[in-house]
Design a protein around this motif. Structure first.
Motif, PDB file in Angstrom:
ATOM      1  N   PRO A 122     -25.044  19.213 -35.183  1.00 47.70           N
ATOM      2  CA  PRO A 122     -26.304  18.803 -35.808  1.00 47.70           C
ATOM      3  C   PRO A 122     -26.186  17.370 -36.318  1.00 47.70           C
ATOM      4  O   PRO A 122     -25.154  16.988 -36.892  1.00 47.70           O
ATOM      5  CB  PRO A 122     -26.458  19.796 -36.968  1.00 47.70           C
ATOM      6  N   GLU A 123     -27.228  16.561 -36.113  1.00 46.99           N
ATOM      7  CA  GLU A 123     -27.127  15.139 -36.454  1.00 46.99           C
ATOM      8  C   GLU A 123     -26.898  14.897 -37.937  1.00 46.99           C
ATOM      9  O   GLU A 123     -26.365  13.876 -38.330  1.00 46.99           O
ATOM     10  CB  GLU A 123     -28.364  14.387 -35.952  1.00 46.99           C
ATOM     11  N   GLY A 124     -27.271  15.842 -38.779  1.00 48.50           N
ATOM     12  CA  GLY A 124     -27.048  15.672 -40.204  1.00 48.50           C
ATOM     13  C   GLY A 124     -25.704  16.179 -40.685  1.00 48.50           C
ATOM     14  O   GLY A 124     -25.389  16.066 -41.874  1.00 48.50           O
ATOM     15  N   ALA A 125     -24.908  16.728 -39.772  1.00 49.01           N
ATOM     16  CA  ALA A 125     -23.615  17.292 -40.172  1.00 49.01           C
ATOM     17  C   ALA A 125     -22.692  16.199 -40.694  1.00 49.01           C
ATOM     18  O   ALA A 125     -22.567  15.127 -40.089  1.00 49.01           O
ATOM     19  CB  ALA A 125     -22.974  18.008 -38.984  1.00 49.01           C
ATOM     20  N   ARG A 126     -22.041  16.468 -41.807  1.00 55.11           N
ATOM     21  CA  ARG A 126     -21.070  15.515 -42.355  1.00 55.11           C
ATOM     22  C   ARG A 126     -19.693  15.845 -41.805  1.00 55.11           C
ATOM     23  O   ARG A 126     -19.215  16.975 -41.914  1.00 55.11           O
ATOM     24  CB  ARG A 126     -21.066  15.580 -43.885  1.00 55.11           C
ATOM     25  N   THR A 127     -19.067  14.869 -41.207  1.00 57.26           N
ATOM     26  CA  THR A 127     -17.768  15.047 -40.574  1.00 57.26           C
ATOM     27  C   THR A 127     -16.662  14.478 -41.460  1.00 57.26           C
ATOM     28  O   THR A 127     -16.929  13.811 -42.469  1.00 57.26           O
ATOM     29  CB  THR A 127     -17.727  14.326 -39.213  1.00 57.26           C
ATOM     30  N   MET A 128     -15.441  14.722 -41.043  1.00 57.77           N
ATOM     31  CA  MET A 128     -14.307  14.119 -41.734  1.00 57.77           C
ATOM     32  C   MET A 128     -14.467  12.607 -41.803  1.00 57.77           C
ATOM     33  O   MET A 128     -14.142  11.977 -42.825  1.00 57.77           O
ATOM     34  CB  MET A 128     -13.005  14.449 -40.988  1.00 57.77           C
ATOM     35  N   ALA A 129     -14.945  11.995 -40.718  1.00 57.59           N
ATOM     36  CA  ALA A 129     -15.095  10.539 -40.688  1.00 57.59           C
ATOM     37  C   ALA A 129     -16.076  10.058 -41.747  1.00 57.59           C
ATOM     38  O   ALA A 129     -15.874   9.005 -42.367  1.00 57.59           O
ATOM     39  CB  ALA A 129     -15.546  10.097 -39.296  1.00 57.59           C
ATOM     40  N   ASP A 130     -17.157  10.800 -41.977  1.00 53.17           N
ATOM     41  CA  ASP A 130     -18.121  10.408 -43.007  1.00 53.17           C
ATOM     42  C   ASP A 130     -17.452  10.370 -44.379  1.00 53.17           C
ATOM     43  O   ASP A 130     -17.626   9.409 -45.147  1.00 53.17           O
ATOM     44  CB  ASP A 130     -19.287  11.395 -43.032  1.00 53.17           C
TER      45      ASP A 130
END
Length: 446
Positions: A78-86
């Motif tokens: 999902p485009e709003g998903a927060r990843t480790m990189a964020d």
């Protein structure tokens, strides 16, 4: 390159694809084996999803596939998903990504974006902002030799040579071009030793294939029919090439004065059962495709230790954030190995797996037992179910190669009941409704 602040370590996540645990040895990976003498080798590391895309989604988001929605290949994050990189960018890290992404395309009709062999939109690059050389489905843009990836702006970047070498070259390029004193998080996502889809086989580095033509076949494979006799030499030759590239990367870090403040994590998304457990190489709960190599070097992971605790792929996102001094989000499902080593978090009692595509299944793996259930419906039509049937039970202490399915054995009735309770509780924790689990209709031989 300016001197770095020593308070935050650089972190490199080196990710192979479809690599079995037992290939981590001096004959196949001499460099990593030697390097592990500086760090920690985790002997009981397991994936939480034995399928490429879902495993990657779990890793990037820190939650299970039923929570992030990426339960099949070809379902984008999902485009709003927060990843480790964020999270790491917010903490002052540069973020770099090279290789296979596999989290941007929606392959199902009428849904989203299709970029399996075209540029990945920036909004689908998962928060990796400082360097990007990737393809969504690398096996569609390359073969064992030659191919292309894309830069962050969608420019095609061709490469010529053995794919694992070329992907590693992009990681070296990032280190050469980096000029800031910020710490970095570099994710190297190799495709090897994954089979080449359109060729239907593994493609090892040519100069290494002959060296493995007489390599012994692991017993968990040899007890069953499969394609290992033909495929195993190329498979090992591909992993040998990965090993060379890990060393090349470490050499560059040493040259740049970065190694002493870098944590290196090497693992894989899942293993390979060489068509012994179903008609392809993965998508099964058996150890042959869920048991993965895991070596960590640097930070608290030092001393040449071999650690037998159970580790899940879902434990690595909180581990990475803790290494960087970032608070672990409360929704993360894993148990940070940093906290485990500090004594503030207990080791896990079992690893939980969600299985998709080949089946709609669930499994847990304790130190002694493997217990798995599956739904009646196809895993390509549903990703979860209200009712499951018991599928496998292996006593790994007596049967480490999983040759004897005990799911209907009266002698193990109590163990099945205990394992069933653990499994249902973890399914609920992963956002699923508590299912009915019924006795096996028949005993599967594989």
């Amino acid at each position: 390159m300016p001197a770095q602040h020593a308070s935050k370590p650089n972190i490199i996540f080196y990710f192979s694809d479809q690599q079995r645990w037992d290939t981590l040895n001096a004959e196949v990976m001499p460099h990593l084996t030697k390097l592990s003498e500086q760090g920690v080798t985790f002997e009981n590391s397991f994936t939480c999803q034995p399928v490429c895309g879902p495993a990657r989604a779990c890793l990037q988001t820190g939650v299970y596939a039923t929570q992030n929605g990426c339960y099949w290949n070809g379902v984008a994050l999902p485009e709003g998903a927060r990843t480790m990189a964020d999270y790491l960018r917010e903490a002052g890290y540069e973020t770099a990504y090279v290789g296979k992404w596999h989290l941007a395309s929606d392959r199902y009709p009428g849904v989203g974006v299709h970029c399996e062999s075209t540029p990945i939109p920036k909004t689908r690059q998962g928060g990796y902002r400082d360097f990007w050389r990737a393809a969504d489905v690398l096996e569609f843009t390359s073969h064992g030799y030659d191919g292309y990836v894309f830069d962050a702006d969608g420019g095609r970047v061709d490469f010529k040579g053995y794919r694992a070498d070329c992907i590693n070259d992009f990681a070296l390029q990032y280190l050469e071009e980096k000029t800031s004193d910020k710490p970095f998080f570099l994710f190297v996502s190799q495709l090897e030793p994954h089979h080449q889809n359109d060729h239907g086989r593994y493609e090892g580095k040519r100069e290494y294939v002959d060296a493995y033509k007489n390599a012994p076949i692991p017993k968990d494979l040899s007890i069953l029919p499969g394609d290992y006799q033909k495929a195993y030499p190329d498979y090992l030759a591909a992993i040998r090439a990965l090993d060379d590239n890990v060393q090349r990367l470490v050499d560059k870090l040493v040259e740049k004065g970065l190694w002493d403040n870098t944590v290196l994590i090497y693992t894989s998304d899942h293993g390979s059962h060489f068509k012994t457990r179903n008609m392809e190489y993965k998508r099964s709960c058996h150890d042959s495709c869920t048991h993965t190599p895991l070596v960590m070097v640097g930070g608290p992971f030092r001393g040449g230790r071999r650690d037998g605790r159970l580790v899940s792929l879902i434990d690595l996102p909180p581990t990475i954030l803790e290494l960087a001094g970032v608070s672990v989000p409360p929704e993360y499902m894993g148990r940070s190995l940093v906290s485990q080593y500090a004594g503030t978090l207990e080791a896990r009692d079992f690893v939980f797996m969600q299985i998709s595509e080949s089946q709609c299944g669930r499994a847990i793996r304790t130190a002694r037992y493997k217990y798995a259930v599956r739904a009646a419906a196809s895993g390509l039509t549903q990703h979860s179910a209200k009712t499951y049937f018991e599928d496998y039970l292996y006593d790994l202490e007596q049967d480490p190669v999983e040759a004897h399915n005990l799911v209907r054995s009266p002698a193990y009735k109590a163990q099945r009941a205990d394992l069933r309770k653990l499994l249902v509780a973890e399914m609920v924790r992963a956002g699923e409704k508590a299912p009915r689990i019924l006795p096996a209709v028949l005993t599967r031989k594989k």
